[in-house]
Every structure is written in structure tokens, then in C-alpha cells.
Design a protein around this motif. Structure first.
Motif, short mmCIF file in Angstrom:
data_model
loop_
_atom_site.label_atom_id
_atom_site.label_comp_id
_atom_site.label_asym_id
_atom_site.label_seq_id
_atom_site.Cartn_x
_atom_site.Cartn_y
_atom_site.Cartn_z
N ASN A 121 0.80 -1.22 0.00
CA ASN A 121 0.00 0.00 0.00
C ASN A 121 0.83 1.28 0.00
O ASN A 121 0.29 2.36 -0.05
CB ASN A 121 -0.95 0.01 1.20
N ASP A 122 2.16 1.15 0.05
CA ASP A 122 3.05 2.30 0.04
C ASP A 122 3.67 2.45 -1.35
O ASP A 122 4.19 1.49 -1.91
CB ASP A 122 4.16 2.10 1.08
N LYS A 123 3.61 3.65 -1.90
CA LYS A 123 4.09 3.86 -3.27
C LYS A 123 5.57 3.55 -3.44
O LYS A 123 5.97 3.02 -4.47
CB LYS A 123 3.75 5.26 -3.76
N TYR A 124 6.39 3.86 -2.45
CA TYR A 124 7.82 3.59 -2.57
C TYR A 124 8.13 2.11 -2.43
O TYR A 124 9.00 1.58 -3.12
CB TYR A 124 8.62 4.44 -1.57
N ALA A 125 7.40 1.44 -1.56
CA ALA A 125 7.56 -0.02 -1.43
C ALA A 125 7.12 -0.69 -2.73
O ALA A 125 7.74 -1.65 -3.19
CB ALA A 125 6.74 -0.55 -0.25
N ALA A 126 6.06 -0.17 -3.34
CA ALA A 126 5.59 -0.71 -4.61
C ALA A 126 6.63 -0.50 -5.71
O ALA A 126 6.90 -1.41 -6.50
CB ALA A 126 4.26 -0.05 -5.01
N TYR A 127 7.24 0.68 -5.74
CA TYR A 127 8.28 0.97 -6.73
C TYR A 127 9.44 0.00 -6.57
O TYR A 127 9.93 -0.57 -7.55
CB TYR A 127 8.73 2.42 -6.59
N ASN A 128 9.88 -0.23 -5.34
CA ASN A 128 10.97 -1.18 -5.09
C ASN A 128 10.57 -2.60 -5.49
O ASN A 128 11.38 -3.33 -6.07
CB ASN A 128 11.40 -1.13 -3.63
N ALA A 129 9.33 -2.99 -5.21
CA ALA A 129 8.86 -4.33 -5.59
C ALA A 129 8.84 -4.50 -7.10
O ALA A 129 9.20 -5.55 -7.63
CB ALA A 129 7.47 -4.58 -5.00
N VAL A 130 8.44 -3.45 -7.81
CA VAL A 130 8.42 -3.49 -9.28
C VAL A 130 9.85 -3.62 -9.82
O VAL A 130 10.11 -4.43 -10.71
CB VAL A 130 7.74 -2.22 -9.85
N LYS A 131 10.77 -2.84 -9.28
CA LYS A 131 12.17 -2.93 -9.73
C LYS A 131 12.75 -4.32 -9.48
O LYS A 131 13.43 -4.88 -10.34
CB LYS A 131 13.02 -1.85 -9.04
N GLU A 132 12.46 -4.88 -8.32
CA GLU A 132 12.94 -6.23 -8.00
C GLU A 132 12.35 -7.26 -8.96
O GLU A 132 13.06 -8.14 -9.45
CB GLU A 132 12.58 -6.60 -6.57
N LYS A 133 11.06 -7.15 -9.24
CA LYS A 133 10.40 -8.09 -10.15
C LYS A 133 10.96 -7.97 -11.56
O LYS A 133 11.20 -8.96 -12.23
CB LYS A 133 8.88 -7.86 -10.14
N MET A 134 11.20 -6.75 -12.01
CA MET A 134 11.78 -6.54 -13.34
C MET A 134 13.16 -7.17 -13.43
O MET A 134 13.49 -7.82 -14.43
CB MET A 134 11.84 -5.05 -13.68
N ALA A 135 13.98 -6.98 -12.40
CA ALA A 135 15.32 -7.56 -12.39
C ALA A 135 15.25 -9.09 -12.42
O ALA A 135 16.00 -9.75 -13.14
CB ALA A 135 16.09 -7.09 -11.16
N LYS A 136 14.33 -9.65 -11.66
CA LYS A 136 14.15 -11.11 -11.62
C LYS A 136 13.72 -11.64 -12.99
O LYS A 136 14.26 -12.63 -13.48
CB LYS A 136 13.13 -11.48 -10.56
N LEU A 137 12.78 -10.97 -13.63
CA LEU A 137 12.31 -11.40 -14.95
C LEU A 137 13.42 -11.29 -16.00
O LEU A 137 13.56 -12.15 -16.86
CB LEU A 137 11.08 -10.59 -15.38
N ARG A 138 14.22 -10.20 -15.91
CA ARG A 138 15.34 -10.04 -16.84
C ARG A 138 16.34 -11.18 -16.67
O ARG A 138 16.84 -11.74 -17.64
CB ARG A 138 16.05 -8.70 -16.61
N ALA A 139 16.63 -11.53 -15.42
CA ALA A 139 17.59 -12.61 -15.14
C ALA A 139 17.07 -13.96 -15.65
O ALA A 139 17.84 -14.76 -16.19
CB ALA A 139 17.85 -12.69 -13.64
#
Length: 142
Positions: A121-139
Motif C-alpha cells: 500500500n506504500d508507493k515507494y515499497a511498490a516501486y521497489n517491488a516493481v524494480k525487483e520483479k523486473m530484475a528477476k524477470l530479466r535474469a
């Protein structure tokens, strides 16, 4: 013509997936998914007060628009979760089609970015979660 109207017109007339407008400043992308928004954020440019037009905006995109500080978002397809996030951050929004969820590109489940922010529910936590997911998908895809 207002900023949002200009952004929507550019989205519909061009081959863009995302357009940001404030006065004479215009930024756009042809990339799919959430990538344009993360790139805009990482550019360091302030998008506070910009109006955005997007092909598809789910909950993850809505959180990123909140991080960016945009004032208004229009999406051709907007999820119910995105509407809730935009409302919570006092961002005006409009849409052509409202959908319950954003599905993945294969059409067989929830979009991975939506899954990444599902319980956040926090925009910055969501941003970090999106970046982590993108990195995981790229890998996984390299």
C-alpha cells in the motif's frame, strides 16, 4: 487544449504506449509494460504536475504515477486496483475501459507487476517491488 487532452491525443494518434505532458514539455515511450515509467523515474526529472496518458494502467503503474507526482492519468484500460491507488493519492483519472485486473501477456494469469504489488500500500515499497520483479524477470530471460 489542456495537458491531459494533448497527452491523450498523442497517445491515440501516435504509436506511443505512454505520454506525459506539462505545458510545452512532452515525454513519451513506445516501450511496453511498466518499463517507461521506471525509466522516467530513474531519469531524475521531476514529473510533478504532469498529465499522463497510458495504454494500460494497473495497480503497479498507478503507484509509479504516484511516485512521479503526476496530477492526472488517462488510461485506455484501467484496473479497479489502479483506480483505488490513484484515488488514494488524489490523482484525477479517466479511462475507456475499466477491468478487474491486468492480465499477463500470455493471457493465462495476473500480470507479474500486479502480483508484485498485490499486498503493498506504500508507493515507494511498490516501486521497489516493481524494480525487483523486473530484475528477476530479466535474469530469468537471459
Amino acid at each position: 487544449m489542456g495537458d491531459l487532452e494533448k497527452a491523450v491525443n498523442l497517445l491515440k494518434e501516435g504509436c506511443y504506449t505512454c505520454v506525459l505532458v506539462k505545458g510545452r514539455e512532452v515525454f513519451y515511450s513506445v516501450d511496453k509494460g511498466i518499463k517507461p515509467l521506471t525509466e522516467f523515474i530513474e531519469s531524475g526529472k521531476s514529473f510533478k504536475g504532469f498529465c499522463a496518458a497510458d495504454k494500460i494502467a494497473g495497480r503497479a503503474a498507478a503507484f509509479l504515477y504516484a511516485v512521479m507526482g503526476v496530477s492526472e492519468v488517462y488510461a485506455e484500460v484501467l484496473s479497479e486496483g489502479a483506480a483505488d491507488v490513484l484515488k488514494a493519492h488524489n490523482i484525477k483519472y479517466g479511462f475507456e475501459v475499466m477491468t478487474k485486473n491486468i492480465i499477463n501477456r500470455r493471457g493465462d494469469g495476473l500480470c507479474p507487476m500486479e502480483s508484485a504489488v498485490q499486498n503493498i500500500n506504500d508507493k515507494y515499497a511498490a516501486y521497489n517491488a516493481v524494480k525487483e520483479k523486473m530484475a528477476k524477470l530479466r535474469a530469468e530471460n537471459s
